[in-house]
Write an enzyme that holds these catalytic residues in place. Structure first.
Site, PDB file in Angstrom:
ATOM      1  N   ARG A 123      16.109   3.560  50.568  1.00  0.00           N
ATOM      2  CA  ARG A 123      14.913   4.314  50.179  1.00  0.00           C
ATOM      3  C   ARG A 123      14.230   4.882  51.425  1.00  0.00           C
ATOM      4  O   ARG A 123      14.069   4.182  52.422  1.00  0.00           O
ATOM      5  CB  ARG A 123      13.969   3.432  49.363  1.00  0.00           C
ATOM      6  CG  ARG A 123      14.608   3.002  48.051  1.00  0.00           C
ATOM      7  CD  ARG A 123      13.761   2.023  47.271  1.00  0.00           C
ATOM      8  NE  ARG A 123      12.598   2.643  46.661  1.00  0.00           N
ATOM      9  CZ  ARG A 123      11.749   1.996  45.855  1.00  0.00           C
ATOM     10  NH1 ARG A 123      11.944   0.728  45.583  1.00  0.00           N
ATOM     11  NH2 ARG A 123      10.721   2.618  45.333  1.00  0.00           N
ATOM     12  N   SER A 169       5.784   9.640  48.056  1.00  0.00           N
ATOM     13  CA  SER A 169       5.062   8.480  47.535  1.00  0.00           C
ATOM     14  C   SER A 169       3.622   8.482  48.027  1.00  0.00           C
ATOM     15  O   SER A 169       3.354   8.765  49.195  1.00  0.00           O
ATOM     16  CB  SER A 169       5.747   7.184  47.988  1.00  0.00           C
ATOM     17  OG  SER A 169       4.984   6.063  47.617  1.00  0.00           O
ATOM     18  N   SER A 170       2.712   8.131  47.139  1.00  0.00           N
ATOM     19  CA  SER A 170       1.307   7.961  47.542  1.00  0.00           C
ATOM     20  C   SER A 170       1.117   6.669  48.333  1.00  0.00           C
ATOM     21  O   SER A 170       0.083   6.471  48.970  1.00  0.00           O
ATOM     22  CB  SER A 170       0.418   7.934  46.302  1.00  0.00           C
ATOM     23  OG  SER A 170       0.720   6.786  45.509  1.00  0.00           O
ATOM     24  N   ASP A 332       5.453   5.739  36.601  1.00  0.00           N
ATOM     25  CA  ASP A 332       5.976   4.478  36.067  1.00  0.00           C
ATOM     26  C   ASP A 332       6.013   4.462  34.545  1.00  0.00           C
ATOM     27  O   ASP A 332       6.661   3.605  33.937  1.00  0.00           O
ATOM     28  CB  ASP A 332       5.148   3.295  36.579  1.00  0.00           C
ATOM     29  CG  ASP A 332       5.481   2.962  38.032  1.00  0.00           C
ATOM     30  OD1 ASP A 332       6.502   3.465  38.537  1.00  0.00           O
ATOM     31  OD2 ASP A 332       4.718   2.214  38.662  1.00  0.00           O
ATOM     32  N   LYS A 432      10.586  -8.829  38.433  1.00  0.00           N
ATOM     33  CA  LYS A 432      10.007  -8.039  39.526  1.00  0.00           C
ATOM     34  C   LYS A 432       8.511  -7.801  39.310  1.00  0.00           C
ATOM     35  O   LYS A 432       7.729  -7.850  40.241  1.00  0.00           O
ATOM     36  CB  LYS A 432      10.756  -6.708  39.627  1.00  0.00           C
ATOM     37  CG  LYS A 432      10.296  -5.798  40.754  1.00  0.00           C
ATOM     38  CD  LYS A 432      11.191  -4.583  40.808  1.00  0.00           C
ATOM     39  CE  LYS A 432      10.691  -3.533  41.780  1.00  0.00           C
ATOM     40  NZ  LYS A 432      10.686  -3.965  43.173  1.00  0.00           N
TER      41      LYS A 432
END
EC number: 2.5.1.19
Length: 446
Positions: A123, A169-170, A332, A432
């Protein structure tokens, strides 16, 4: 509706659990944190914080957090012990832990070995690493530049200005914001780039900073001048038009209760809409800053009956229709909405979600592939996912691949309410973010 609702207690917010633990660990003094989420990702953040010098103890179901004396410390923090090994920050598969804790550790002193599971090493981190380099940290890469694993050496935020994009990404911005109060000078963080995603998560970060008494102002550009504005009035981050001025205040110890999680409640809200019985979810704040509160609006647009009551959020079975919805602010929720779309009478188009490709899995492709197993047609067009509902294969067993992604496992479970026997290759991956998911889900399907 004569049927008695199924009552579900929402788990604690994962986003707020991460941020609350970090702020409490950076504070001077002792904070008592209640209703924290117990999950794999939060365990990773706890581990990183204790590696940096915080003390976190459990007592009567609460976490007692003793903050670090003077910010995160890594190996050779005082410069005297040249041979001291770097402190390990092991992220496993928690992207949130990785981005927030790397930026927070960089605000401390010493060397830190930052690594995780293989997917975490795939990532991207280059954008954050570049920003932290501009603030004074140095990096030695074990494999590929811009990716984990690496050893980071820091002497705090020595730079006074830094730029960051929110295109991937924030969390990069949230990490910098959380670290900046530890600097010994004012830090200006400017948002640049072409587009911004997931602003509500930044709002959650600002809320925690405010609650733990970290000083900051948000400024927006009007013409050629920067103007301070109330941060709660900001609804999106327009690149090159917004910046954050963070004061070197540190954090104050604060007793804190974490609110319920709209992301993990989304599966139960959808279940109320597509199932046979109403569902009442308790523990959610209807005025929450969480971006995933949007699930209420999205399901309502699809025709769901949703009411905010004194007891909680009540969702009643409804006939759903397709919608065209921009989900850049709430990525999400895409697995939940893509499944709900398969129950609808007309097609749904989910737009502005290209950043889903770098989640725990390529979540955009995963949603398209798995929802299509139910005789729906799915198509990815640039940054969008289209779901054209078909006739659900009732009474048949369908085996879904989770890709080790907790959100895929939880969202695909919703198909049980369409009469499908759902098989999951890795149900345990829900640990998770929501280890107790299947215990709660039994209430829905029994």
């Amino acid at each position: 509706m004569s049927k008695t609702p199924i009552v579900i207690n929402a788990p604690a917010s994962k986003s707020l659990s991460h941020r609350t633990l970090i702020a409490a660990s950076l504070a001077n003094g002792i904070s008592e944190v209640s209703s924290i989420l117990d999950s794999d990702d939060i365990t990773r953040t706890r581990g990183c914080l204790t590696a940096c010098g915080a003390q976190i103890d459990e007592k009567d179901g609460k976490l007692i957090v003793t903050g670090m004396e003077s910010g995160p410390k890594g190996g050779n923090a005082d410069g005297k012990h040249k041979d001291e090994a770097p402190h390990e920050l092991f992220m496993h598969e928690s992207g949130t832990t990785c981005r927030l804790m790397t930026a927070v550790a960089a605000a401390g002193h010493g060397t830190f070995k930052v690594h995780g599971a293989q997917r975490m090493h795939e990532r991207p981190m280059a954008e954050l690493v570049k920003a932290l380099g501009n603030l004074g940290s140095t990096f030695e890469y074990a494999e590929k530049e811009g990716f984990l694993p690496f050893v980071m050496t820091s002497k705090g935020y020595t730079g006074k200005k830094v730029e960051i994009t929110l295109e991937e990404s924030s969390q990069y911005l949230s990490g910098l914001l959380l670290g900046a109060p530890l600097a010994d000078h004012e830090t200006v963080i400017s948002v640049v780039g072409k587009k911004a995603v997931s602003w509500p998560y930044v709002a959650l970060t600002l809320r925690i900073m405010e609650d733990f008494k970290a000083g900051f102002t948000v400024e927006v550009k009007e013409g050629n001048a920067w103007q301070a504005v109330p941060w709660r009035s900001v609804k999106s981050a327009t690149p090159n038009k917004i910046r954050f001025v963070v004061q070197p205040t540190g954090y104050d110890a604060t007793d804190y209760r974490v609110e319920g999680d709209w992301s993990n409640a989304s599966y139960f809200l959808a279940a109320g809409a597509v199932g046979k019985r109403p569902v009442l979810i308790k523990g959610l704040a209807a005025d929450s800053l969480q971006g995933d509160r949007a699930i209420m609006d999205i399901l309502s647009q699809m025709g769901a009956s949703i009411n905010v009551t004194f007891e909680g959020i009540l969702v009643e079975p409804s006939t759903l229709r397709g919608v065209n919805v921009d989900m850049g602010r709430c990525p999400d929720l895409v697995p939940t909405v893509s499944v709900a779309a398969a129950f609808a009478s007309t097609p749904t188009t989910i737009t502005n979600v290209a950043h889903l490709r770098i989640k725990e899995t390529d979540r955009l492709a995963a949603c398209a592939t798995e929802v299509a197993r139910t005789q729906a047609e799915t198509e990815i067009v640039e940054d969008s996912l289209i779901v054209r509902p078909g006739r659900l294969p009732k009474g048949r067993e369908v085996d879904f691949t989770t890709y080790g992604d907790h959100r895929m496992a939880m969202s695909m479970s919703i198909f049980e309410l369409g009469g499908i026997k759902v098989g999951l290759d890795n149900p345990a991956c829900v640990g998770k973010s929501f280890p107790g998911f299947f215990d709660e889900w039994k209430k829905i399907v029994d």
